[in-house]
Design a protein around this motif. Sequence first.
Motif, mmCIF file in Angstrom:
data_model
loop_
_atom_site.group_PDB
_atom_site.id
_atom_site.type_symbol
_atom_site.label_atom_id
_atom_site.label_comp_id
_atom_site.label_asym_id
_atom_site.label_seq_id
_atom_site.Cartn_x
_atom_site.Cartn_y
_atom_site.Cartn_z
ATOM 1 N N ILE A 85 23.604 -31.996 -1.091
ATOM 2 C CA ILE A 85 22.408 -31.250 -0.705
ATOM 3 C C ILE A 85 22.090 -30.285 -1.837
ATOM 4 O O ILE A 85 22.942 -29.506 -2.253
ATOM 5 N N VAL A 86 20.843 -30.331 -2.334
ATOM 6 C CA VAL A 86 20.423 -29.526 -3.466
ATOM 7 C C VAL A 86 19.328 -28.573 -3.008
ATOM 8 O O VAL A 86 18.338 -28.993 -2.414
ATOM 9 N N LEU A 129 9.474 -39.313 -6.873
ATOM 10 C CA LEU A 129 9.246 -37.900 -7.208
ATOM 11 C C LEU A 129 7.762 -37.566 -7.167
ATOM 12 O O LEU A 129 7.359 -36.515 -6.659
ATOM 13 N N GLN A 130 6.925 -38.450 -7.696
ATOM 14 C CA GLN A 130 5.482 -38.220 -7.676
ATOM 15 C C GLN A 130 4.939 -38.208 -6.247
ATOM 16 O O GLN A 130 4.101 -37.379 -5.898
ATOM 17 N N THR A 139 11.450 -31.900 2.207
ATOM 18 C CA THR A 139 12.676 -32.451 1.614
ATOM 19 C C THR A 139 12.420 -33.825 1.002
ATOM 20 O O THR A 139 11.530 -34.552 1.432
ATOM 21 N N LEU A 140 13.244 -34.139 0.026
ATOM 22 C CA LEU A 140 13.196 -35.448 -0.635
ATOM 23 C C LEU A 140 14.578 -36.056 -0.551
ATOM 24 O O LEU A 140 15.572 -35.397 -0.856
ATOM 25 N N ARG A 141 14.653 -37.288 -0.132
ATOM 26 C CA ARG A 141 15.936 -37.993 -0.062
ATOM 27 C C ARG A 141 15.956 -39.074 -1.126
ATOM 28 O O ARG A 141 15.046 -39.898 -1.197
ATOM 29 N N LEU A 157 21.246 -37.980 -2.014
ATOM 30 C CA LEU A 157 20.953 -36.630 -2.454
ATOM 31 C C LEU A 157 19.775 -36.138 -1.640
ATOM 32 O O LEU A 157 18.749 -36.824 -1.557
ATOM 33 N N LEU A 158 19.927 -34.977 -1.024
ATOM 34 C CA LEU A 158 18.855 -34.358 -0.255
ATOM 35 C C LEU A 158 18.371 -33.152 -1.056
ATOM 36 O O LEU A 158 19.108 -32.196 -1.253
ATOM 37 N N TYR A 159 17.136 -33.222 -1.520
ATOM 38 C CA TYR A 159 16.534 -32.184 -2.367
ATOM 39 C C TYR A 159 15.644 -31.315 -1.496
ATOM 40 O O TYR A 159 14.721 -31.795 -0.861
ATOM 41 N N VAL A 160 15.957 -30.026 -1.465
ATOM 42 C CA VAL A 160 15.198 -29.070 -0.631
ATOM 43 C C VAL A 160 14.452 -28.131 -1.541
ATOM 44 O O VAL A 160 15.018 -27.545 -2.421
#
Length: 160
Positions: A85-86, A129-130, A139-141, A157-160
Motif C-alpha cells: 500500500i503506497v 496511470l493515464q 485509489t489505483l490498483r 500495489l494499491l496507490y492512494v
Amino acid sequence: QCRDSRVVLSAALAAFGAIGVLSFFAYMKPLQWLMRSPMIQQLQMMCMHRYSSDRPPPYLYISDGGLLEPLGIMPLLRRRHACIIVSDAAEDPDLSMRCLRNAIAICREEGLCSFYDPRDERRDVEFALQAFRSSGVATLRLGIRYETGRGAEDGQLLYV
C-alpha cells in the motif's frame, strides 16, 4: 569514588546490552514491551533485523524512501511482498504521479519487477496511470509481476 563509578557504568552497560540482545526475542510475549521503544526499533533496523511474530508490534514506524525514491516502495519490492500500500503525499497538483513513475522506471532498470493493469494484464501500465488521472477515483490498483527468483511471483500495489 572512581571504582564505584566504574561499577555503576559497567552495570549500566551490561543492562543496556542485555536489553538490546533480549529485544531480538521480542516475538515472545513477556518481551513484547521492548518493541515500544524507538531506540530498540532503531537498533534492530541498524542490524537489518526484521520483526516477525503472530501479532504486529505495538507501534509501526513509517518513513519515506528519501531523495531517490520518495514513496519508499523499493525495499518492499526487493523483499517481493505480495501486497503493498503506497500513500503518495508528494506535491503533485497535476496528478502526474512522477514518484510512482520514477519507481516503475527504477524497477525496470534493476530488472526487479514489472507492473500491469490487473483488469487486463495485456494493457500497459502507462494507460492505467493515464486512466486513473482522469477518473477521479481515490485509489489505483496495479499488479506486480516479480522477475525470476524466490518469493511471491505476483503481487499487487494499491496507490492512494
